[in-house]
Design an enzyme around this catalytic site. Structure first.
Site, PDB file in Angstrom:
ATOM      1  N   CYS A   1      -0.971   4.137  -6.745  1.00  0.00           N
ATOM      2  CA  CYS A   1      -1.638   3.932  -5.970  1.00  0.00           C
ATOM      3  C   CYS A   1      -1.840   2.018  -6.095  1.00  0.00           C
ATOM      4  O   CYS A   1      -2.439   1.378  -7.501  1.00  0.00           O
ATOM      5  CB  CYS A   1      -3.450   4.520  -5.329  1.00  0.00           C
ATOM      6  SG  CYS A   1      -4.117   3.016  -4.941  1.00  0.00           S
TER       7      CYS A   1
ATOM      8  N   CYS B   1       0.809  -0.758  -0.136  1.00  0.00           N
ATOM      9  CA  CYS B   1       0.340  -0.355  -0.109  1.00  0.00           C
ATOM     10  C   CYS B   1       0.915   0.994  -0.218  1.00  0.00           C
ATOM     11  O   CYS B   1       1.717   1.352   1.251  1.00  0.00           O
ATOM     12  CB  CYS B   1      -0.515  -0.239   1.137  1.00  0.00           C
ATOM     13  SG  CYS B   1      -2.079   1.653   1.521  1.00  0.00           S
TER      14      CYS B   1
HETATM   15  N1  DGL Z   1      -3.501   0.978  -2.163  1.00  0.00           N
HETATM   16  C1  DGL Z   1      -3.395   1.213  -0.887  1.00  0.00           C
HETATM   17  C2  DGL Z   1      -2.568   2.620  -2.266  1.00  0.00           C
HETATM   18  O1  DGL Z   1      -1.384   2.228  -2.059  1.00  0.00           O
HETATM   19  C3  DGL Z   1      -4.514   2.299  -0.234  1.00  0.00           C
HETATM   20  C4  DGL Z   1      -5.608   3.183  -1.309  1.00  0.00           C
HETATM   21  C5  DGL Z   1      -6.769   3.933  -0.257  1.00  0.00           C
HETATM   22  O2  DGL Z   1      -7.184   3.094   0.328  1.00  0.00           O
HETATM   23  O3  DGL Z   1      -7.082   5.031  -0.168  1.00  0.00           O
HETATM   24  O4  DGL Z   1      -2.171   3.772  -1.539  1.00  0.00           O
END
Ligand code: DGL
Length: 266
Positions: free
Chosen positions: A188, A72
């Site tokens: 993301c 993440c």
């Molecule tokens: N998938 C996550 C990232 O890479 C988080 C997205 C989220 O929960 O806002 O930032």
């Protein structure tokens, strides 16, 4: 056999798990989707740090993991320093928007970045951006676009909202790009699952860059594993703090995995 914990706010980290499974088939992965607390992108630093600490403590206590992948960008930007301080003996691999690879690839020197607000507002991101924008040789210009709601729409598999948000954010990138933009960073881990829509909107001249493979290779390095050793594939364990059915559906849709996800209360 090595065991590696992987977590994200939800299904987005499956894009990293896909690369991990391809590069490290003999490793046992325990994937935690923190869907009850998703999206992380608009949460505070202390909320994200608290969730990251709880999940890591659980993965260590229950599965005795050899390494952790923070799949993440938002949690990496806001909580990885704290995780490393709490767990100095645990190798931790984070995910950062691929600004450097994009800067190496871009001919026009105009690179778009799509990410959450949390990632784009972080000091970690600002440091990386400044470093590349102020490079003496061939500096690059980044056009950064926060994508409120997009991770959530992907989480809910709401295709209509994904389409309209992608249209809005691509239009905003174009409006702020002072020249031709030939590269767009998917900052993301949810966004690779909207890659088809984005490619359609951006056109074939724009290359999308994500970090899955680079993270998988880095994980192999920290585990001290060698390249090219053929090992039988090990099915991952999938856990969700939200609705496990959503995680099973995502794993089937995007990774062709027929593994049933279980509920996790942490
Ligand atoms: N998938 C996550 C990232 O890479 C988080 C997205 C989220 O929960 O806002 O930032």
């Amino acid at each position: 056999m090595k065991t590696v914990g992987v977590f994200d706010s939800g299904v987005g980290g499956l894009s990293v798990l896909r690369a991990l499974l391809a590069e490290l088939p003999g490793v046992r992965f325990i994937y935690v989707a923190d869907s009850a607390y998703a999206p992380y992108g608009e949460r505070t630093v202390s909320e994200i740090t608290d969730r990251s600490e709880r999940i890591t403590a659980w993965l260590r206590g229950t599965h005795h993991i050899d390494a952790l992948v923070v799949a993440c960008n938002t949690a990496t930007a806001l909580a990885i320093d704290s995780l490393r301080a709490t767990h100095p003996d645990l190798p931790i691999v984070g995910v950062e928007p691929a600004l450097k690879p994009a800067a190496l690839m871009s001919h026009t020197r105009h690179v778009g970045v799509l990410a959450t607000r949390g990632t784009l507002d972080s000091q970690r991101f600002a440091r990386l951006r400044t470093q590349l924008e102020s490079a003496a040789l061939s500096p690059v210009h980044f056009i950064c676009q926060p994508c409120d709601g997009l991770a959530d729409a992907i989480e809910r598999h709401d295709l209509r909202t994904q389409q309209s948000l992608c249209e809005r954010y691509v239009a905003a990138l174009r409006e702020h790009a002072p020249g031709d933009m030939d590269t767009v960073v998917l900052g993301c881990t949810h966004y690779p699952f909207a890659a088809d829509v984005l490619t359609q909107l951006l056109g074939p001249a724009v290359t999308l860059v994500d970090t899955g493979i680079a993270v998988a290779r880095r994980t192999r390095d920290v585990l001290g594993m060698s390249i090219g050793v053929v090992t039988p594939a090990t099915p991952p364990v999938l856990l969700s703090t939200g609705d496990p059915a959503k995680l099973s559906q995502g794993a089937s849709r995007w990774l062709d995995l027929q593994t049933r996800a279980e509920q996790l209360l942490v």
